[in-house]
Design a protein around this motif. Structure first.
Motif, PDB file in Angstrom:
ATOM      1  N   VAL A   1      17.594 -13.817  56.637  1.00  0.00           N
ATOM      2  CA  VAL A   1      17.364 -12.962  56.129  1.00  0.00           C
ATOM      3  C   VAL A   1      16.262 -13.079  55.345  1.00  0.00           C
ATOM      4  O   VAL A   1      15.807 -12.595  54.361  1.00  0.00           O
TER       5      VAL A   1
ATOM      6  N   PRO B   1      12.434 -12.726  54.776  1.00  0.00           N
ATOM      7  CA  PRO B   1      11.716 -11.579  55.328  1.00  0.00           C
ATOM      8  C   PRO B   1      10.263 -12.179  56.617  1.00  0.00           C
ATOM      9  O   PRO B   1       9.857 -12.990  55.808  1.00  0.00           O
ATOM     10  N   GLU B   2       9.805 -11.970  57.178  1.00  0.00           N
ATOM     11  CA  GLU B   2       9.195 -12.308  58.250  1.00  0.00           C
ATOM     12  C   GLU B   2       8.050 -11.810  57.691  1.00  0.00           C
ATOM     13  O   GLU B   2       7.834 -10.744  57.007  1.00  0.00           O
TER      14      GLU B   2
ATOM     15  N   PRO C   1       4.608 -10.481  57.074  1.00  0.00           N
ATOM     16  CA  PRO C   1       4.978  -8.059  57.064  1.00  0.00           C
ATOM     17  C   PRO C   1       3.525  -8.239  57.782  1.00  0.00           C
ATOM     18  O   PRO C   1       2.773  -6.935  58.732  1.00  0.00           O
TER      19      PRO C   1
ATOM     20  N   GLU D   1      -0.958  -6.663  54.809  1.00  0.00           N
ATOM     21  CA  GLU D   1      -1.008  -6.400  53.373  1.00  0.00           C
ATOM     22  C   GLU D   1      -1.822  -7.515  52.337  1.00  0.00           C
ATOM     23  O   GLU D   1      -1.727  -8.708  52.888  1.00  0.00           O
TER      24      GLU D   1
ATOM     25  N   ALA E   1       9.345  -5.375  51.716  1.00  0.00           N
ATOM     26  CA  ALA E   1       8.680  -6.141  52.473  1.00  0.00           C
ATOM     27  C   ALA E   1       9.134  -6.874  54.360  1.00  0.00           C
ATOM     28  O   ALA E   1       8.708  -7.039  54.912  1.00  0.00           O
ATOM     29  N   ASP E   2      10.377  -6.466  53.678  1.00  0.00           N
ATOM     30  CA  ASP E   2      10.831  -7.487  55.406  1.00  0.00           C
ATOM     31  C   ASP E   2      11.196  -6.127  55.746  1.00  0.00           C
ATOM     32  O   ASP E   2      11.498  -5.177  55.684  1.00  0.00           O
ATOM     33  N   PRO E   3      10.469  -6.973  56.880  1.00  0.00           N
ATOM     34  CA  PRO E   3      11.150  -5.395  58.680  1.00  0.00           C
ATOM     35  C   PRO E   3      11.769  -4.762  58.834  1.00  0.00           C
ATOM     36  O   PRO E   3      11.886  -3.851  59.332  1.00  0.00           O
ATOM     37  N   HIS E   4      12.542  -5.519  58.852  1.00  0.00           N
ATOM     38  CA  HIS E   4      14.021  -5.320  59.509  1.00  0.00           C
ATOM     39  C   HIS E   4      14.739  -3.810  58.865  1.00  0.00           C
ATOM     40  O   HIS E   4      15.018  -2.893  58.830  1.00  0.00           O
TER      41      HIS E   4
ATOM     42  N   GLN F   1      14.984   0.246  39.122  1.00  0.00           N
ATOM     43  CA  GLN F   1      14.618  -0.118  37.511  1.00  0.00           C
ATOM     44  C   GLN F   1      15.789  -1.529  37.432  1.00  0.00           C
ATOM     45  O   GLN F   1      15.091  -2.064  37.183  1.00  0.00           O
TER      46      GLN F   1
ATOM     47  N   ARG G   1      14.597 -10.564  38.165  1.00  0.00           N
ATOM     48  CA  ARG G   1      13.534 -11.508  37.485  1.00  0.00           C
ATOM     49  C   ARG G   1      14.966 -12.609  36.949  1.00  0.00           C
ATOM     50  O   ARG G   1      13.860 -13.773  36.343  1.00  0.00           O
TER      51      ARG G   1
ATOM     52  N   GLU H   1      18.100 -16.229  43.252  1.00  0.00           N
ATOM     53  CA  GLU H   1      18.601 -16.514  43.951  1.00  0.00           C
ATOM     54  C   GLU H   1      19.202 -15.576  45.023  1.00  0.00           C
ATOM     55  O   GLU H   1      19.772 -15.425  45.756  1.00  0.00           O
TER      56      GLU H   1
ATOM     57  N   THR I   1      18.648 -11.956  47.433  1.00  0.00           N
ATOM     58  CA  THR I   1      17.442 -11.814  48.241  1.00  0.00           C
ATOM     59  C   THR I   1      16.667 -10.423  47.853  1.00  0.00           C
ATOM     60  O   THR I   1      17.276  -9.599  47.836  1.00  0.00           O
TER      61      THR I   1
ATOM     62  N   LEU J   1      21.874  -9.971  58.161  1.00  0.00           N
ATOM     63  CA  LEU J   1      21.643  -9.610  57.876  1.00  0.00           C
ATOM     64  C   LEU J   1      22.409  -7.666  57.496  1.00  0.00           C
ATOM     65  O   LEU J   1      22.840  -7.018  56.529  1.00  0.00           O
TER      66      LEU J   1
ATOM     67  N   ARG K   1      25.177  -8.490  56.123  1.00  0.00           N
ATOM     68  CA  ARG K   1      25.639  -8.550  54.284  1.00  0.00           C
ATOM     69  C   ARG K   1      25.121  -7.927  53.799  1.00  0.00           C
ATOM     70  O   ARG K   1      25.896  -7.183  52.645  1.00  0.00           O
TER      71      ARG K   1
END
Lengths: 337, 337, 337, 337, 337, 337
Positions: free
Chosen positions: B328, B330-331, B333, B337, D132-135, D179, D186, D190, D192, D250, D253
């Protein structure tokens, strides 16, 4: 229904089609409406009430002018004929004027206890004086020795609708609870008697702020937003501050009784009973509340020979008053007695 | 687990069979038992704890005499070998004596926040100072300008077990709730900001009396019998008495928020939310409580590669921590970026 | 705990490590087990009980032969030393033999009321005789004039565990319910007195078939499969068949009270109360049941200075007995009394 | 209420007795009725609506012929006088004709967000691009890069009645949820982050099929029969099939978050949250839903000086808007700031 | 219990103290423990299981070396003596070695249906072929014409514990459900027969992914996180995509049945039944599930003459098997029949 | 709706505005009302019903005299014109007179089964005769060999509203339950067949006393106050008294089935099922009740092309009848079959 004061005239709950009536009523709602034939102008629709209920009323003639002469919340003197229209009783008003203050008694316009208020007040004052524990006596006395408190206690209802929902109802409820407490005390020597009695007496003090009963019995804003349980605790806590010698643990046990007297979280109780006095107070209150609620619903049947009450949405059932009282009356048991 | 203070020695949660350990522990339970072969006399079974958990310990030799030298609740220094017996880790004690007060730090014996207490205190004090409404500022100040209050706030847990159940947990919870309040305020201009903030800040004050944390985190008697919701109302009502100019309706709205913050009767709330600030406070508190509870349960897994937590009876389920964190993450990117 | 009969010897609930004891016990469980060192053969593990509780016992020597001489359910006379092992009290038996019938009194082996049975029986018989309504009197008399019925009523428990769960408990419960009924009757003239009294008296008759109490207090098969509510209705319906003049509506009202006395569907009540007598009976029963349950739990604390009872799973809480009784005792109110 | 488009004329929610009005309305209901005096033939009763509400209308003259010229669901232009009859406002129509398509804007006939749609669309598109996670980015992109999807997202309501129940409401809800997610992120390192964000963005896709909003906001057949939770899963599963490299865990989840976002079985959730992201998404959604629901109910009061809303049957309570806003407005805190 | 394969040896559920046994078992748990007399080194505690249950085992000699030769999850061949220790049966192992793959049959190590798998498979395949509606036939065929699917269907359990919780249990459940469907179809001509049958046949497909049964019957991760209801919908939706001519409304009705087959929100059903087929499928599934659950609990009594089962925590009751079967056996009705 | 008897004339549920009708109806409600123009005297408002529903009727002329000639509960012959007024169909009566007994058939005035009563009676009598167990056969025979019982069984409804709520509905329900029992018996050889069948047959006997159906289907007083479950037990217990050889345990098992057939306390069941026969009977009854309830609600749609039923308050949902039946009809599967 016998009027409390002869000048009241007929009562809303007693009007029957065909009667001619002259009586005083509280104007609960007032509204001008156009006739379908618009050329005829407007008529006046009123809801007129008193302590026995309310009735729809119409003024067909001179309505716009008359409407200017009184407001919702006023007491008026009205005369007219009672009719039935679409299954509802209505009063066709012939004459109507605003009443003067000395013409009526406010007690005719809200339902009230049928018990003797002075006797009930005397009963609870004696109960307060009989508390032997000096700390509890002092605490209870801060309320029951206060004339303003007693004045309000003599008037307040015990609930908005559920039980003892009439002027003096709280006092009536309290006297009944105190009598049940004595019966419980005879069974359980493990219960501290004065603690149970003081709990019962203090448990009602928040209701004086939870409800208003000037024109109608309703919640106050703080009654809705804060609620009886928290208001009691505030008032008792404040009184305890004035009693620096009050034993801490006794205060804890007392406040616990008040905080848990509703018995279950889902009934709005922030605590569940955890002491013998708390569980006893809860069940005594609950018994008196629920049995009185049944009695009031059975009393409110419109016809004495109605075997079943209307469906009560909160209870989720109809109540059974019975076919005829005769067959449950004991026959003469005979000469051997 | 790194000790807060080097002299602590090993922690109960870290002991592994085969180790030899010398460390300070809190004696939670102490009991002399006879050997099955009665001629051998008695041995001593102890439960030794610290902020990481607890361990079973045995003293085989000289037990009756040793048992006289310390009590449950004492801190002791113990040395011995860690073994596994019937699937449980136990400490075979070779030496043990009562510790002196200057040898240990109490913070090693109860779980505590990993956040910086001073920073968190500073954050909430700034929040208190930033309340612009003078009435609410005065009310909040009666607590947050009081050094004793702040001292206790710096230590108190937020709950016994459910969430933030460690020293400093209440303060940590409050800082999180306040941050969530600001996010909510950005979305709803209809909410009165200082009222929401003051509600959040005052809602914690009852917890200082609901819990004790001298040796163990537990309810106080008044925590059990009166409860947090009523204690808050008592403390806030008392403070309001000292502020005679406090607007009555503002006080009502504030007390309503506190009285209804648990949201539902069945969750022990004597009121249900009826204002915008009350519903917002309830959901902010609930969000922080429940997400933190999940985080704490996931942290408490004994093995980092355990995909599922143990069954949690109150939640009625196991939680899923996941197979491996890699997939999970992130690779990269890439360069854009 | 004072034995009812001197020959009983010590009671299971009173045994303390270090004592030597000779006493009669009921064998609740019996089992031969091998020594770990198999060459030593087998020892005997027993659970020995009486009306105060139970104790684990071991026979180290001659166990296989001894085990042949008595069965589970027998009363035995045992002598030995009391020890503590792994935190539990156990009795190391030196001698044990089956008791003869004339050596003990069965009342020592099940918990029993502390009230006077004859007085309580007299009280309920008088109550039965005082019913003035001839139909209800005849119906009640079919039970309360029956010697077998009274014999069983004098022994039966009111419940398996919840309240009055001891020999004579049902009778004790009934006398308390009847006293509470009188208090309720004083408040509500709308209730038909003899109907409420008869309902209370007939409501217990099913319990004589719901429970067995020969060796242990437990449900009978029909108690589990049919249940108290249906068994009462069967017994009362059968009695009504014998009274052809019994007014139909009175029978209906009476059976309704019995069918609805549990008050709510989710409490196993096939009907909800719909009459004044039914709601009154439900609340009187419930009050006595719940307050007695609290009293019994508070009594069962092992140590008199324990402020809180153990957690009660069914109630979902601990009960509070209080810190010390002194500070809730009223001080001398002074010479003026 | 200001019309979106000047030509709309008056709005149903604004009509006051005594006014003369010419305006466009949606015909929700149409019915010919006979006059009581049958010789007069028939009149026409209409329900005319727009985004502010609806009004009863009557056509007394030429009704049968006029009724032939338009259908339920049409937009009409009507002119007439506003009256009050039996307490309800009604429009006595003098002229009425079917509108032409270019005379009105459909947005006037359903309630709509007051926020800027383009800005909100830009906000969520940026959020989608920032994953950012490409998947997860690829998966989210299959929806948020699709013009048709965005068109529908710009229009859809978030619910039929409960919250954000207006055109654009779903988009508004989504921007608020996103939002709140950032505020939660923040606090909890823990979690993702991209998983929580993607969950929030994908959780709305089923609503585009659950509701229709052509003339009225209502459920579609598949909205009722399959429901939002299952439709989301179908759409996300289908998208995942197109992404063969998507990591299996992923996906698991993510789907778990969507399957459990309602939080509790009794709220129609087929799963309960078992991961940190799932519990966070549930509470963020719930907070935004419930606080918005309160805001919408408070907004819907008919009179700004009404202290309490009408009783809301689903909530089981009235909400409190307050006596007057003045006394909760902070006074000038003075020069020292 | 008769072994499926003679070489199995004794079964865990059949071992009786005093026996000597040689048999194959699955190692469920393995642990080295020190002797209390530490000089003797360590012994080995094992949990050995098969399809009939499990047994505790000890290896007193040579334990550390032996422990190196096999792992948890292995099948081993063990020989030793059966004893009773502290009320539990345990096996004192004299010899133990890892089994070779050809020495045992995996079916001996998990509980399995007693019905004939081939016959049941034939039954459901015939049912699939008999679906006349070509669309439903095609959809059902995508599963029931697939050899892999059938292989897994022949093995899968229907639940982890509740009912048919053994290998082949799902297939057994399905054949029973289909037979009940036919009985229902005979009563209700309004039900579309092939839709009900197809619903029943497709409703099981998610269970093949919800459970794993390689060594033990347990949930898979996706079984816990996504659940059977959603997995079915995913699989059926995917199959529907391959059938472009499938009528949309038929698909909707079918998916609704699957989405609502649990019947109530609180039982984890995301939808409530709203069609005749859906309510029928729910009740047929529920009937078969609950009656089978009762049957399985009654079968699992340890002693055939036990009148009551153990208390079942989920059901909240004990079940009654009856005193003796004789008296419910019909007597010979005699020659006249 | 085709009349059962030609002379009935039109049915209330079939009346369409514009028709002229002459027909027989049951007078459910009758009331004289004054014209608004009081000088015109009074008109008559009636509610006229039959087995298909009811219709509002008005008599404008000669109303006071006509009103004297018949009572509520009478059957009348009425002629007039059907109109629509304020959205409701009403009948403007031109002529009306009391019917003579030989002019109509009572079966036209209450809804009734469409099945053949004689066939159904034959079916259940055969089922009673086929019980092989002599004890159960004798018990069942005490009811099913009784002509009075069979007469009433042929008429009674199964419920007031929920399912099979029409004359003959109870018999129809019973035949369906018996057929489902046979399907269940084929699956579970562990169930004692005659016990299940006898349970199903005896479970209906209380309904003959729970409902009255002389003019309307309603509860009797004992139906409300005692209820079906207790009435069954009373009737079966009384029958068992007449069969002294009936095996005690068989009686216990049978009464348990009847006492627990509602399945859950909250559904008014005084017991929960604890035997295989009891759980089977509960589910068979429940299946037939709920599926029939759905069928009846779907049948009651006013328009055959209505996709959804009205909202059903007790179910808390609308039911889906579907868009058009065509697309679920199997196409011709073609020549290859």
């Amino acid at each position: 229904m016998e009027p409390k004061h002869p000048q009241k005239g007929g009562f809303a709950g007693d009007l029957r089609p065909g009667e001619r009536v002259t009586a005083f009523f509280l104007v609960r709602h007032k509204q001008l409406e156009p006739f379908r034939d618009r050329t005829k102008g407007e008529f006046l629709t009123l809801t007129l009430g008193d302590r026995t209920g309310q009735v729809l009323a119409r003024v067909w003639e001179g309505a716009p002018e008359l409407a200017e002469t009184f407001e919702e919340g006023d007491i008026v003197k009205a005369a007219g004929d009672v009719e039935e229209y679409l299954g509802r009783t209505q009063l066709i008003v012939a004459k109507l004027r605003r009443a003067q203050d000395n013409e009526y008694d406010l007690a005719d316009f809200l339902p009230a206890t049928e018990k003797n208020i002075e006797e009930m007040l005397g009963f609870v004052q004696t109960a307060a004086e009989n508390i032997a524990d000096p700390h509890l006596a002092a605490l209870v006395g801060r309320f029951y020795n206060d004339a303003d408190f007693l004045d309000r206690l003599a008037q307040a209802p015990a609930a908005r609708r559920l039980h003892h929902a009439y002027l003096g109802g709280l006092l009536e409820h309290l006297t009944e609870v105190l009598q049940l407490c004595e019966a419980v005390l005879r069974l359980y020597p493990e219960i501290t008697p004065d603690l149970l009695r003081a709990g019962a007496m203090l448990n009602v003090v928040g209701k004086l702020r939870e409800y208003s009963w000037a024109r109608d019995i309703d919640y106050t804003d703080e009654g809705r937003l804060i609620g009886h349980v928290m208001l009691v605790d505030e008032m008792v806590s404040r009184a305890l501050e004035q009693l620096p010698d009050f034993p801490a643990e006794l205060g804890l046990r007392l406040r616990h009784m008040l905080a848990s007297h509703r018995g279950r979280y889902e009934w709005g109780s922030p605590r569940q009973p955890m002491t013998l006095e708390a569980i006893a107070l809860h069940h005594v209150e609950n018994l008196n509340t629920q049995v009185s609620r049944f009695r009031d619903l059975l009393r409110a049947r419109r016809e004495p020979d109605q075997a079943w009450t209307d469906y009560d949405r909160l209870l989720g059932r109809q109540l059974y008053a019975g076919a005829a009282d005769e067959d449950v009356t004991p026959e003469e048991p005979g000469p051997s007695e």
